[in-house]
Scaffold this active site. Structure first.
Site, PDB file in Angstrom:
ATOM      1  N   ARG A 102       0.849  -1.189   0.000  1.00  0.00           N
ATOM      2  CA  ARG A 102       0.000   0.000   0.000  1.00  0.00           C
ATOM      3  C   ARG A 102       0.885   1.239   0.000  1.00  0.00           C
ATOM      4  NH1 ARG A 102      -5.150   1.586  -1.250  1.00  0.00           N
ATOM      5  NH2 ARG A 102      -6.116   2.848   0.360  1.00  0.00           N
ATOM      6  N   THR A 377      -8.588   0.331 -10.567  1.00  0.00           N
ATOM      7  CA  THR A 377      -8.089  -0.741  -9.707  1.00  0.00           C
ATOM      8  C   THR A 377      -8.256  -2.044 -10.484  1.00  0.00           C
ATOM      9  OG1 THR A 377      -8.755   0.456  -7.740  1.00  0.00           O
ATOM     10  CG2 THR A 377      -8.362  -1.891  -7.435  1.00  0.00           C
ATOM     11  N   THR A 395      -3.895  -1.105  -7.392  1.00  0.00           N
ATOM     12  CA  THR A 395      -4.641   0.108  -7.735  1.00  0.00           C
ATOM     13  C   THR A 395      -3.770   1.352  -7.877  1.00  0.00           C
ATOM     14  OG1 THR A 395      -6.548   1.461  -7.066  1.00  0.00           O
ATOM     15  CG2 THR A 395      -5.098   0.726  -5.312  1.00  0.00           C
ATOM     16  N   ASN A 397      -5.971   3.979  -7.574  1.00  0.00           N
ATOM     17  CA  ASN A 397      -7.194   4.604  -7.081  1.00  0.00           C
ATOM     18  C   ASN A 397      -8.100   5.010  -8.233  1.00  0.00           C
ATOM     19  OD1 ASN A 397      -8.996   5.174  -5.059  1.00  0.00           O
ATOM     20  ND2 ASN A 397      -8.248   7.246  -4.718  1.00  0.00           N
ATOM     21  N   GLU A 416      -3.949   7.969  -4.235  1.00  0.00           N
ATOM     22  CA  GLU A 416      -4.391   7.209  -3.066  1.00  0.00           C
ATOM     23  C   GLU A 416      -4.557   8.099  -1.833  1.00  0.00           C
ATOM     24  OE1 GLU A 416      -5.798   3.806  -3.674  1.00  0.00           O
ATOM     25  OE2 GLU A 416      -3.889   3.908  -4.718  1.00  0.00           O
ATOM     26  N   ASP A 419      -7.883   8.299  -0.199  1.00  0.00           N
ATOM     27  CA  ASP A 419      -8.433   7.243   0.668  1.00  0.00           C
ATOM     28  C   ASP A 419      -8.274   7.584   2.155  1.00  0.00           C
ATOM     29  OD1 ASP A 419      -9.467   5.656  -1.303  1.00  0.00           O
ATOM     30  OD2 ASP A 419      -7.869   4.177  -1.287  1.00  0.00           O
ATOM     31  N   SER A 448      -7.987   1.251   3.067  1.00  0.00           N
ATOM     32  CA  SER A 448      -8.469   0.715   1.796  1.00  0.00           C
ATOM     33  C   SER A 448      -9.720  -0.117   2.024  1.00  0.00           C
ATOM     34  CB  SER A 448      -7.369  -0.177   1.212  1.00  0.00           C
ATOM     35  OG  SER A 448      -7.820  -0.882   0.093  1.00  0.00           O
ATOM     36  N   GLY A 468     -13.469  -1.537  -7.334  1.00  0.00           N
ATOM     37  CA  GLY A 468     -14.789  -0.919  -7.165  1.00  0.00           C
ATOM     38  C   GLY A 468     -14.893   0.000  -5.968  1.00  0.00           C
ATOM     39  N   GLY A 469     -13.743   0.526  -5.488  1.00  0.00           N
ATOM     40  CA  GLY A 469     -13.775   1.521  -4.410  1.00  0.00           C
ATOM     41  C   GLY A 469     -14.498   0.993  -3.190  1.00  0.00           C
TER      42      GLY A 469
HETATM   43  O1  DON Z   1      -7.992   1.076  -1.748  1.00  0.00           O
HETATM   44  C1  DON Z   1      -9.157   1.308  -2.058  1.00  0.00           C
HETATM   45  O2  DON Z   1     -10.104   0.886  -1.436  1.00  0.00           O
HETATM   46  C2  DON Z   1      -9.416   2.149  -3.299  1.00  0.00           C
HETATM   47  N1  DON Z   1      -8.291   2.984  -3.565  1.00  0.00           N
HETATM   48  C3  DON Z   1      -9.748   1.239  -4.437  1.00  0.00           C
HETATM   49  C4  DON Z   1     -10.126   2.025  -5.660  1.00  0.00           C
HETATM   50  C5  DON Z   1     -10.905   1.272  -6.643  1.00  0.00           C
HETATM   51  O3  DON Z   1     -11.248   0.131  -6.466  1.00  0.00           O
HETATM   52  C6  DON Z   1     -11.302   2.010  -7.849  1.00  0.00           C
HETATM   53  N2  DON Z   1     -12.041   1.133  -8.727  1.00  0.00           N
HETATM   54  N3  DON Z   1     -13.005   1.180  -9.272  1.00  0.00           N
END
Ligand code: DON
Length: 578
Positions: A102, A377, A395, A397, A416, A419, A448, A468-469
């Site tokens: 990370r 990601t 990712t 981000n 990032e 986040d 994350s 997918g955030g």
């Molecule tokens: O670490 C995380 O949770 C986010 N930075 C992930 C970002 C992400 O999955 C974007 N995708 N659609």
């Protein structure tokens, strides 16, 4: 082991089929799979993984090859300018670990760096441009994985990616669409690479990335030091600072990947291994599934069961916001969060036929303590013929990360930093709220939601994850529930999704997730349903059916991913000499 490979690949899944009978006759026992499988978000990344497996590499080598290739072919999703979590299972001794690559906040970062004089978060400052970039972790993680766990060397693992970057690849419709959407966010060096001639490329255009090839070659020659020190590091720092960023050579030289003990828990007859903090994913997954167990989840797919899943989601996202952050910086009551008694307490406030508004969520022993104390990601899943497995989510981000590419490096800088919780009052780009546990501090890792996981039980071993955030955790939850229901890999990655994250207090749902009756029933229970018109996520799954010695792999139909299963044929039986 001798391989005469039988190869098949489809966009979704390929079943061992006729070769299954043959593989059952091999000398391999049920403890090893009948072959290997790779599922990633891009056909060339899958091919990179298969290439090193075929050359005698193991799943860990393949993971390095896939990550590096994604850096080249999916620059909008992940890359060496970003980070990720690599969950590893080593078959020889059952050892399981999470390699945490990370990103970290630069030394000059401060808690209020994205706030105006009134203490309000400045829109997009933690998302666009070099100031949004945290110190990349992927190069260190790749070196670590190759050296500690791989069978080949780092240079061999990086070779497919270097070749694709140098010789180029033909862009697909996703690449074209994402580039067109993000033109304004791309820095001049990034535009020069991804928009040859200043135009959004047409589908099929060849994109060459000689600077990225040279940066990857520096890693092949010098290990992670080729990225974090010397001429590449200097170009990265000079570029970032010219764009008002705050990286220093010391920040880069000081970056370290870390190994962490995964979160492990049981759900019914299944053993689940998943990501610990600094991801909230594993703690949340355990919280949701344990509440469902307390509620007597039956696997039925009616509104009442959906209601239980949504309420369990709501409750763990409150805990996420209150408690979770970087374990090297904050004390977290992880044992309490994972305990049965906490799941019982959370589940006890779920009413049988009624949504609990997030604003009225009853306090728990833990939430009272908290109050007092203060389609980017990428995921891939790999199984090798020895039974080693990798579930990795990587990712930068948001799409193309910060959009910034330091000239001469070919590296897309992540964003990032978004986040982190910019303040305890602000929500981030995914609408997630946070607390002091996730405030910015030098060297700290942002919280994350990435949830790379293994699930092992009566239906075999599942290797699963998705981008997918904030919705990653709920997607993986639904995927695991479908695995436990006995669905196959293709059905698991394709299933329509729904999501609740405490705040905002709505249930997002993909078209087809709820039929008309379910929509009416859920609305009558008090839910605000928000239909999302575009599918979300890009799940990649591999299943090893131990009992029947079958391997399945599937890539989410929402993306352009490709999964491939290779079945090993038995060594030829020697012909007796006359
Ligand atoms: O670490 C995380 O949770 C986010 N930075 C992930 C970002 C992400 O999955 C974007 N995708 N659609």
């Amino acid at each position: 082991m001798s391989f005469a490979d039988a190869i098949g690949g489809t966009r979704h899944a390929w079943l061992a089929g006729a070769l299954l009978a043959l593989s059952l006759l091999t000398a391999q026992g049920a403890e090893t799979p009948p072959g290997y499988a790779v599922a990633t978000a891009h056909p060339l990344a899958t091919a990179a993984g298969i290439e090193v497996l075929r050359e005698g590499g193991n799943a860990f080598d393949a993971a390095v090859a896939v990550s590096a290739a994604l850096s080249v072919v999916e620059p909008y999703s992940s890359g060496i300018g970003g980070g990720g979590f690599w969950l590893l299972h080593r078959a020889s001794d059952g050892f399981e670990t999470l390699v945490d690559g990370r990103e970290t906040a630069p030394a000059a970062a401060t808690a209020g760096m994205y706030l105006d004089a009134q203490g309000h978060a400045i829109a997009r400052l933690s998302i666009d441009g070099a100031i949004a970039g945290a110190i990349p972790g992927e190069p260190a993680a790749l070196e670590w994985i190759a050296h500690r766990y791989g069978r080949l060397d780092l240079a061999r693992d990086l070779a497919p990616a270097i070749r694709i970057a140098r010789d180029g690849f033909n862009v697909d419709p996703h690449f074209v669409e994402f580039t067109a959407d993000e033109i304004k966010r791309l820095s001049p060096a990034a535009r020069a690479v991804f928009m040859p001639g200043g135009q959004v490329p047409a589908v099929g255009t060849l994109i060459r990335q000689p600077d990225l090839a040279a940066t990857l070659q520096a890693m092949a020659d010098h290990g992670a030091a080729g990225f974090y020190q010397g001429p590449v590091a200097k170009k990265l720092v000079d570029g970032v600072r010219a764009d008002h960023g705050i990286w220093t050579m010391q920040d880069l030289a000081g970056y370290h990947a870390v190994e962490r003990r995964p979160v492990r828990f049981n759900f019914r007859d299944y053993r689940i291994v998943t990501a610990p903090p600094p991801s909230a994913g594993g703690i949340g997954l355990a919280g949701i599934l344990q509440q469902l167990e307390v509620l007597g989840w039956t696997g039925d797919e009616g509104s009442r069961s959906i209601h239980q899943v949504i309420e369990a989601m709501r409750r763990v996202y409150r805990d996420r916001a209150a408690w979770l952050g970087d374990p090297d910086f904050v004390q977290m009551p992880l044992a309490d969060l994972l305990s049965r008694s906490h799941a019982v307490e959370l589940a006890s406030s779920i009413q049988p036929e009624r949504a609990t508004p997030s604003a009225n969520l009853p306090a728990t022993a833990l939430s009272t303590r908290a109050a007092q104390e203060g389609d980017d990601t990428s995921h891939y899943s790999i199984l090798d013929a020895d039974g080693n497995a990798v579930s990795a989510t990587v990712t930068v981000n948001f799409r193309f990360g910060s959009g910034y590419m330091p000239p001469g490096t070919g590296v897309i800088v992540n964003d990032e930093m978004d986040d982190f919780a910019a303040s305890t009052a602000a929500s981030n780009g995914y609408g997630l709220i946070g607390s002091k546990a996730n405030e910015i501090a030098p060297g700290k890792r942002p919280l994350s939601t990435m949830t790379p996981s293994f699930v092992d039980g009566p239906n075999g071993m599942l290797i699963i994850g998705t981008p997918g955030g904030s919705r990653i955790l709920t997607m993986v939850t639904l995927g695991i529930l479908n695995f436990v229901r006995g669905h196959d890999a293709s059905a698991i990655v394709a299933a329509p999704r729904y999501h609740q994250q405490y705040l905002p207090d709505v249930v997002e749902w993909e078209p087809a997730a709820f039929d008309d009756v379910q929509q009416r029933q859920l609305a009558a229970m008090g839910y605000t349903l928000k239909r999302v018109d575009r599918g979300y996520g890009n799940m990649q799954a591999v299943i090893w059916h131990r009992k029947t010695q079958r391997i399945e792999a599937a890539s989410d139909p929402r993306g352009v991913g490709f999964s491939q299963v290779v079945i090993s044929l038995p060594a030829p039986i020697p012909t007796p000499k006359p």
